[in-house]
Enzyme design. Structure first.
Site, mmCIF file in Angstrom:
data_model
loop_
_atom_site.group_PDB
_atom_site.id
_atom_site.type_symbol
_atom_site.label_atom_id
_atom_site.label_comp_id
_atom_site.label_asym_id
_atom_site.label_seq_id
_atom_site.Cartn_x
_atom_site.Cartn_y
_atom_site.Cartn_z
ATOM 1 N N GLU A 39 41.377 7.927 -8.863
ATOM 2 C CA GLU A 39 40.528 7.419 -9.930
ATOM 3 C C GLU A 39 39.612 6.284 -9.452
ATOM 4 O O GLU A 39 40.087 5.300 -8.874
ATOM 5 C CB GLU A 39 41.406 6.953 -11.097
ATOM 6 C CG GLU A 39 40.660 6.376 -12.283
ATOM 7 C CD GLU A 39 39.620 7.320 -12.879
ATOM 8 O OE1 GLU A 39 39.937 8.504 -13.060
ATOM 9 O OE2 GLU A 39 38.495 6.863 -13.144
ATOM 10 N N THR A 81 35.661 12.139 -14.154
ATOM 11 C CA THR A 81 36.765 12.799 -13.451
ATOM 12 C C THR A 81 36.678 14.311 -13.575
ATOM 13 O O THR A 81 36.876 15.043 -12.607
ATOM 14 C CB THR A 81 38.123 12.360 -14.037
ATOM 15 O OG1 THR A 81 38.208 10.949 -13.990
ATOM 16 C CG2 THR A 81 39.279 12.943 -13.249
ATOM 17 N N HIS A 196 41.661 2.830 -13.479
ATOM 18 C CA HIS A 196 40.591 3.208 -14.413
ATOM 19 C C HIS A 196 40.025 1.960 -15.077
ATOM 20 O O HIS A 196 40.756 1.041 -15.404
ATOM 21 C CB HIS A 196 41.146 4.168 -15.475
ATOM 22 C CG HIS A 196 40.076 4.880 -16.243
ATOM 23 N ND1 HIS A 196 39.311 4.260 -17.196
ATOM 24 C CD2 HIS A 196 39.640 6.158 -16.178
ATOM 25 C CE1 HIS A 196 38.446 5.127 -17.685
ATOM 26 N NE2 HIS A 196 38.618 6.297 -17.092
ATOM 27 N N ASP A 255 37.084 10.186 -7.149
ATOM 28 C CA ASP A 255 36.400 11.070 -8.104
ATOM 29 C C ASP A 255 34.955 10.633 -8.388
ATOM 30 O O ASP A 255 34.055 11.454 -8.469
ATOM 31 C CB ASP A 255 37.209 11.266 -9.394
ATOM 32 C CG ASP A 255 37.496 9.988 -10.174
ATOM 33 O OD1 ASP A 255 37.199 8.880 -9.682
ATOM 34 O OD2 ASP A 255 38.033 10.101 -11.306
ATOM 35 N N HIS A 256 34.722 9.331 -8.530
ATOM 36 C CA HIS A 256 33.380 8.814 -8.873
ATOM 37 C C HIS A 256 33.419 7.306 -8.697
ATOM 38 O O HIS A 256 34.465 6.740 -8.390
ATOM 39 C CB HIS A 256 33.016 9.186 -10.311
ATOM 40 C CG HIS A 256 34.081 8.824 -11.309
ATOM 41 N ND1 HIS A 256 34.333 7.541 -11.703
ATOM 42 C CD2 HIS A 256 35.008 9.596 -11.939
ATOM 43 C CE1 HIS A 256 35.342 7.527 -12.549
ATOM 44 N NE2 HIS A 256 35.784 8.757 -12.715
HETATM 45 C C1 GP9 Z 1 41.489 10.646 -17.971
HETATM 46 C C2 GP9 Z 1 40.603 10.905 -16.815
HETATM 47 C C3 GP9 Z 1 39.910 9.688 -16.338
HETATM 48 O O1 GP9 Z 1 42.106 11.801 -18.425
HETATM 49 O O2 GP9 Z 1 39.700 11.937 -17.117
HETATM 50 O O3 GP9 Z 1 38.849 9.349 -17.137
HETATM 51 P P1 GP9 Z 1 37.345 9.349 -16.614
HETATM 52 O O4 GP9 Z 1 37.335 8.772 -15.250
HETATM 53 O O5 GP9 Z 1 36.861 10.752 -16.643
HETATM 54 O O6 GP9 Z 1 36.638 8.455 -17.589
HETATM 55 MN MN MN Z 2 37.768 9.112 -13.275
#
Ligand code: GP9
Ligand code: MN
Length: 406
Positions: A39, A81, A196, A255-256
């Site tokens: 994350e 994500t 997150h 992921d980002h």
């Molecule tokens: C939560 C996951 C993380 O289920 O998708 O959130 P995002 O990074 O997409 O805001």
């Molecule tokens: Mn994410």
């Protein structure tokens, strides 16, 4: 229609062909696959010390015995994500606005889990959030997942909750228990959560102190990244004691971004730079990609690349031929890869330049340079995005013969 598909097919066919790295083709044949979505993890924390302390001590160690791609960019849009999940499993771009997971969850996709299922793999995904969140409960079966371990499959208490939900350490411990019971080989995906936004972590869970800058977000990010790093260490230990390590290939990806452009001032301080411009901003869209194959030495790779490249790379490592697939990425180990990564907002990166916000930057200086330097790639970048979009909007893969057989 069929005609639209033919147009896209002829575009993808003329993309540079992978000259396959024969040494690695099939290097993980028959192995279990373990994907980890890390994350909000950006590459700038790798190998970085703050006040003398490593931010990612475990990943730094793991990287030394893995293939580590240091010029790997996320290509996500508003789907965050879920976009990353989509790109990695399909080698298509996510949408320019909205999220594929919501708008196109009924499409036909030639995704990695759909392909591997035909070869005897069991695809499963682990994420301690609600089934309905990001429409995962509908999208996962479309993508080929047989089993979705969601929040209701985990023991979640006040004690093991951090921020958005189950903490990553408990998540991995509980997940490995479930993984033991799956048929092998499996194709598994683990989606972490603790790192997150807004990066909340109580004092007692902090393994390193917060950073000190004008951005609370960046300050808090440092200990939550460190926490996720610890969770990953525990995950590998658990995999080893479960006897699931040896015969698995591990693919860990950021992921980002986690830190937006609003925090550029604090980021400049952390990076020891005077100022952060849009060139630096694009370079900050790099996310770690770590491919770990037990027993293999690995290497640090400078390849300019993006999330669309993962599907063909992974399939080739598993010894699966990708001829005829409509992939917008290329095998990261191919000898003849053109150095080009295209981001979802149309920015792109080559070995010499970064193009963003209608300006061409020179990588050697980080300064604006002649537009002509970027010109040869501009049309190509737009084409890749729009052809990929036409597949998603038109659900074109339903007309493809390969997909019909899936
Ligand atoms: C939560 C996951 C993380 O289920 O998708 O959130 P995002 O990074 O997409 O805001
Ligand atoms: Mn994410």
């Amino acid at each position: 229609s069929n005609d639209d598909l033919a147009t896209v097919e002829s575009f993808v066919k003329q993309l540079p062909k992978d000259e396959n790295n024969k040494k690695l083709f099939g290097a993980a044949k028959g192995y279990n696959v373990v994907l980890v979505s890390m994350e909000s993890l950006q590459s700038f924390v790798i190998d970085r010390r703050i006040e003398g302390q490593e931010v990612t001590p475990y990943l730094n160690r793991l990287i030394k015995e893995s293939f580590y791609f240091e010029n790997f960019y996320h290509q996500t849009g508003q789907g965050k994500t879920s976009d990353a999940e989509f790109i990695i499993d399909t080698s298509l771009f996510p949408l320019p606005s909205g999220a594929v997971f919501f708008s196109n969850a009924q499409n036909v996709y030639d995704s990695t889990p759909n392909i591997l299922k035909k070869l005897g793999y069991y695809p499963a995904v682990f994420h301690a959030n609600n089934r309905s969140f990001w429409n995962r409960g509908n999208m996962y079966p479309t993508m080929g997942y047989e089993r979705f371990f969601s929040s209701s499959d985990y023991n979640i208490t006040e004690d093991n909750t951090i921020g958005w939900g189950l903490n990553d350490i408990s998540f991995f411990r509980q997940s490995v228990e479930k993984l033991r019971g799956l048929p092998q080989p499996f194709y598994s995906k683990f989606i972490t959560l603790t790192n997150h936004y807004p990066f909340n972590l109580s004092e007692k869970n902090r393994l390193i102190p917060e950073y000190a800058s004008g951005s609370m977000t960046l300050n808090r990010y440092i200990p939550t990244v460190r926490y996720m790093d610890e969770a990953l260490k525990i995950f590998f230990e658990e995999m080893k004691s479960a006897g699931l390590y040896e015969h698995s290939i591990f693919v860990l990806y950021g992921d980002h971004y986690g830190i937006s452009h609003k925090h550029h001032k604090a980021m400049a301080k952390l990076l020891g730079k005077g100022k952060i411009n849009w060139y630096d901003h694009v370079q900050l869209q790099r996310v770690p990609l770590i491919i770990h194959i037990p027993g293999m030495k690995g290497k640090r790779m400078g390849t300019i690349s993006g999330q669309v490249d993962l599907k063909p790379t992974l399939l080739h490592l598993l010894g699966v031929n990708t001829d005829g697939q409509l992939n917008f990425g290329l095998d990261l180990f191919a000898g003849n890869r053109p150095e080009l990564a295209v981001l979802r907002d149309g920015s792109f990166i080559t070995d010499r330049n970064v193009f963003t916000k209608n300006r061409c930057y020179d990588k050697a200086t980080g300064m604006v340079t002649e537009p002509a330097d970027c010109e040869p790639f501009k049309e190509e970048a737009v084409k890749r995005l729009t052809y990929s979009d036409s597949i998603v909007y038109g659900d074109l893969l339903r007309f493809a013969n390969r997909a019909k057989k899936l």
